[in-house]
Design a protein around this motif. Structure first.
Motif, PDB file in Angstrom:
ATOM      1  N   ASN A 217      -6.195   3.793  -7.302  1.00 35.56           N
ATOM      2  CA  ASN A 217      -6.147   2.706  -6.317  1.00 35.56           C
ATOM      3  C   ASN A 217      -5.816   1.347  -6.912  1.00 35.56           C
ATOM      4  O   ASN A 217      -5.744   0.356  -6.182  1.00 35.56           O
ATOM      5  N   SER A 218      -5.591   1.292  -8.225  1.00 37.73           N
ATOM      6  CA  SER A 218      -5.144   0.034  -8.823  1.00 37.73           C
ATOM      7  C   SER A 218      -3.633  -0.147  -8.679  1.00 37.73           C
ATOM      8  O   SER A 218      -3.108  -1.215  -8.972  1.00 37.73           O
ATOM      9  N   TYR A 219      -2.952   0.887  -8.231  1.00 35.01           N
ATOM     10  CA  TYR A 219      -1.513   0.824  -7.986  1.00 35.01           C
ATOM     11  C   TYR A 219      -1.256   0.421  -6.522  1.00 35.01           C
ATOM     12  O   TYR A 219      -2.145   0.500  -5.675  1.00 35.01           O
ATOM     13  N   PHE A 220      -0.004   0.020  -6.261  1.00 34.35           N
ATOM     14  CA  PHE A 220       0.420  -0.282  -4.901  1.00 34.35           C
ATOM     15  C   PHE A 220       1.052   0.988  -4.321  1.00 34.35           C
ATOM     16  O   PHE A 220       2.136   1.392  -4.747  1.00 34.35           O
ATOM     17  N   LEU A 244       8.097  -7.371  -8.021  1.00 38.54           N
ATOM     18  CA  LEU A 244       7.855  -8.165  -9.228  1.00 38.54           C
ATOM     19  C   LEU A 244       7.124  -7.350 -10.285  1.00 38.54           C
ATOM     20  O   LEU A 244       7.182  -7.671 -11.472  1.00 38.54           O
ATOM     21  N   ARG A 245       6.437  -6.280  -9.853  1.00 40.46           N
ATOM     22  CA  ARG A 245       5.730  -5.393 -10.791  1.00 40.46           C
ATOM     23  C   ARG A 245       6.072  -3.946 -10.455  1.00 40.46           C
ATOM     24  O   ARG A 245       5.227  -3.193  -9.966  1.00 40.46           O
ATOM     25  N   PRO A 246       7.305  -3.533 -10.687  1.00 35.53           N
ATOM     26  CA  PRO A 246       7.713  -2.172 -10.315  1.00 35.53           C
ATOM     27  C   PRO A 246       6.906  -1.082 -11.016  1.00 35.53           C
ATOM     28  O   PRO A 246       6.785   0.028 -10.496  1.00 35.53           O
ATOM     29  N   HIS A 270      18.479  10.360  -9.695  1.00 41.33           N
ATOM     30  CA  HIS A 270      18.566   8.903  -9.523  1.00 41.33           C
ATOM     31  C   HIS A 270      17.165   8.295  -9.680  1.00 41.33           C
ATOM     32  O   HIS A 270      16.585   7.790  -8.708  1.00 41.33           O
ATOM     33  N   PRO A 271      16.593   8.345 -10.877  1.00 41.01           N
ATOM     34  CA  PRO A 271      15.232   7.828 -11.086  1.00 41.01           C
ATOM     35  C   PRO A 271      15.172   6.320 -10.875  1.00 41.01           C
ATOM     36  O   PRO A 271      16.173   5.608 -11.064  1.00 41.01           O
ATOM     37  N   LEU A 272      13.995   5.845 -10.474  1.00 38.62           N
ATOM     38  CA  LEU A 272      13.783   4.418 -10.220  1.00 38.62           C
ATOM     39  C   LEU A 272      12.689   3.874 -11.137  1.00 38.62           C
ATOM     40  O   LEU A 272      11.825   3.113 -10.721  1.00 38.62           O
ATOM     41  N   SER A 273      12.734   4.292 -12.386  1.00 37.26           N
ATOM     42  CA  SER A 273      11.747   3.833 -13.370  1.00 37.26           C
ATOM     43  C   SER A 273      11.798   2.303 -13.481  1.00 37.26           C
ATOM     44  O   SER A 273      12.867   1.694 -13.322  1.00 37.26           O
ATOM     45  N   LEU A 372       6.444  -6.770  -2.102  1.00 36.15           N
ATOM     46  CA  LEU A 372       5.436  -6.455  -1.084  1.00 36.15           C
ATOM     47  C   LEU A 372       4.010  -6.400  -1.632  1.00 36.15           C
ATOM     48  O   LEU A 372       3.077  -6.124  -0.878  1.00 36.15           O
ATOM     49  N   SER A 373       3.819  -6.681  -2.896  1.00 37.56           N
ATOM     50  CA  SER A 373       2.459  -6.619  -3.449  1.00 37.56           C
ATOM     51  C   SER A 373       1.492  -7.600  -2.784  1.00 37.56           C
ATOM     52  O   SER A 373       0.290  -7.306  -2.698  1.00 37.56           O
ATOM     53  N   PRO A 374       1.946  -8.779  -2.269  1.00 37.66           N
ATOM     54  CA  PRO A 374       0.997  -9.671  -1.571  1.00 37.66           C
ATOM     55  C   PRO A 374       0.342  -9.045  -0.341  1.00 37.66           C
ATOM     56  O   PRO A 374      -0.680  -9.561   0.147  1.00 37.66           O
TER      57      PRO A 374
END
Length: 546
Positions: A217-220, A244-246, A270-273, A372-374
């Motif tokens: 739960n510390s992740y978005f 801002l924090r992918p 098509h990774p999104l690392s 979208l982290s806000p």
């Protein structure tokens, strides 16, 4: 300089005298007995400007009287061409103009007479345009009754043609929006083939070392339910690119059985690392495979009811009594998306993700344009659903939705439980507090009302998952800033490109999805810029930017 000038007017049954100084106005009756009325005007010198405005006023007065006189003549009154007609009748008339006019009354009577639907069929004498109508009227002296008949026939004919054209447009849009474009079908087939032949297209998503993050739960945590690979790729890419924090982003993609292999192949290749992407089909969820699933039972019943109740698109279009907008709504109700499990699955988020406390649910027809982290910092005040309201805003077409826009308040079950003027809110980008949700009966309420709607032959509402959502989340919604969710880009193109570009999330809700040919060309670039059109799968399926 003082100009001495006097005005003397002879009106019907009265004389009007204005003194040179404009300080006195005297009214004389027509007969010998003199009565007069003086209107005092403040002492001042008469300028050229004063003279000009006075003459201008009387010029307009004379024109007005002339128009009234002409109208009286048309109405069949005694002909009169002098200013003496002004005020010739008091009481029912005003300045010589009666309220009860024979010409309008005749026109009203003719226009109110109904025309049979086949009365104009095969007629060649009905004017086809306003130009034809005016030409026919000018040919000879036409009385009011003939004028009204011709007008009624022309308007009725044009109205019938307009109705037919509108219904055809709605039918074509329904077919275009409900069908799978061949390009998307091609993409799914090529990716499925790649999945079967290329080990790199069958990677575990996510990799084993990243699996613990799926319940951390510390992740978005974001959830996307879709059976459209191209649409899902745009949502995922726009989410990660603008974050801002992918490295803290976890995207859970839920799909159906038939789309699982193409979806897995796409995100494997098509990774999104450094973001973490999980791809799961519904049958991979333990909860979904155990016992009866209410949403699936409701969907099966809903499909049966709709097929019987609507009679298909042919029966809807053949209805000659309903307005085009009603026919459009019924056609929209037939759209497969309204009976898609991807559309209903959000109501089971607490069961699908039992370890998570909060998620943001995304529709596959959105584009994310900001970090979208806000959203995780928004105080939900104990509410379950963070959503944008849709009853206020500059766009009156999209942002004017209240409960009465979705629910049938002529049904007593709805009218006695809800307020028709209460503001609605939108699906598409929602913050769900799963902890708070688990303490409520929202899911049970949702299924109860879906069942009631099926029992009433879809008379509580006609389409979509939003109406039962409005009911189930009633009292559990935290309103968030409209910046986070701009709607309506699939309904109309009134939204300017600059306004859409400045929103945090844009939503192509409506028929004109950005992957369809009927998409609005001015807004589609906001979606298309997240597609690499040089990609071999995209190129081989002829998916183009415009």
């Amino acid at each position: 300089m003082c100009m001495c000038l006097s005005w003397f007017f002879v009106l019907d049954k009265m004389q009007l005298y204005i003194s040179p100084s404009l300080r006195h106005i005297t009214v004389f009756p027509a007969k010998g007995f003199k009565e007069f009325m003086k209107v005092k005007v403040g002492s001042r010198r008469v300028s050229y400007r004063m003279l000009f405005y006075s003459l201008l006023f009387f010029t307009f007065l004379l024109r007005f009287v002339f128009v009234l006189t002409a109208v009286d003549t048309i109405d069949g009154e005694n002909k009169c061409s002098t200013i003496g007609c002004l005020g010739k009748r008091l009481g029912p008339g005003i300045l010589g103009r009666r309220f009860e006019s024979n010409v309008p009354e005749v026109i009203y009577q003719v226009l109110e007479e109904p025309i049979g639907k086949d009365e104009l069929k095969g007629r060649s004498d009905v004017p086809q345009s306003l130009e034809d109508f005016m030409a026919e009227i000018r040919k000879g002296k036409t009385d009011a009754k003939t004028f009204a008949f011709k007008l009624r026939e022309m308007v009725t004919l044009l109205e019938q043609r307009t109705r037919t054209a509108k219904i055809q447009e709605y039918l074509y849009r329904h077919v275009a929006s409900s069908s799978i474009p061949k390009q998307l079908h091609c993409l799914a087939l090529k990716l499925a083939s790649e999945h079967s032949t290329n080990a790199a297209a069958r990677l575990q998503l996510p990799s084993a070392e990243l699996v613990p993050a799926l319940v951390d739960n510390s992740y978005f945590h974001f959830v996307l339910a879709s059976d459209n690979v191209l649409a899902a790729s745009v949502v995922a890419k726009s989410l990660v690119r603008n974050s801002l924090r992918p490295q803290k982003v976890v995207l859970h993609i839920i799909t159906d059985r038939k789309t699982y292999y193409p979806m897995q192949a796409w995100f494997s290749l098509h990774p999104l690392s450094p973001a973490i992407i999980e791809v799961k089909a519904l049958h991979h969820f333990d909860w979904f495979t155990k016992g009866k699933v209410p949403v699936l039972e409701a969907m099966e019943k809903d499909q049966r009811v709709r097929s019987q109740f609507r009679g298909g698109s042919s029966a809807i279009v053949a209805n000659n009594t309903e307005k085009p907008v009603v026919i459009a709504a019924k056609l929209q109700a037939l759209s497969p998306k309204y009976n898609s499990v991807m559309n209903h699955i959000r109501i089971h988020l607490p069961e699908l993700f039992p370890s998570l406390n909060k998620v943001v649910f995304l529709d596959d027809d959105i584009v994310i344009q900001t970090d979208l982290s806000p959203l995780w910092d928004i105080d939900m005040n104990g509410k379950v659903n963070g959503a944008v309201e849709t009853c206020t805003g500059e766009d009156k077409f999209v942002m004017s939705k209240r409960l009465k826009s979705y629910l049938n308040f002529s049904h007593p079950l709805i009218s006695k439980n809800f307020n028709p003027n209460e503001c609605a809110w939108a699906y598409g980008m929602n913050i769900f507090d799963l902890e708070a949700w688990r303490k409520t009966n929202i899911s049970l309420t949702y299924h109860y009302w879906v069942e009631q709607n099926l029992k009433s032959d879809l008379s509580l509402w006609q389409l979509g998952t939003l109406p039962p959502g409005l009911i189930a989340f009633h009292g559990h919604v935290q309103v968030i800033d409209p910046f986070w969710h701009m709607l309506g880009l699939g309904y109309q193109d009134n939204t300017s490109f600059s306004d859409a570009e400045s929103a945090g999330v844009i939503h192509f809700n409506g028929r004109a999805k950005p992957w369809l040919e009927i998409a609005f060309p001015t807004l589609r670039p906001l979606w298309a810029k997240y597609i690499n059109f040089s990609d071999k799968f995209i190129k081989s399926c002829h998916i183009r930017a415009s």
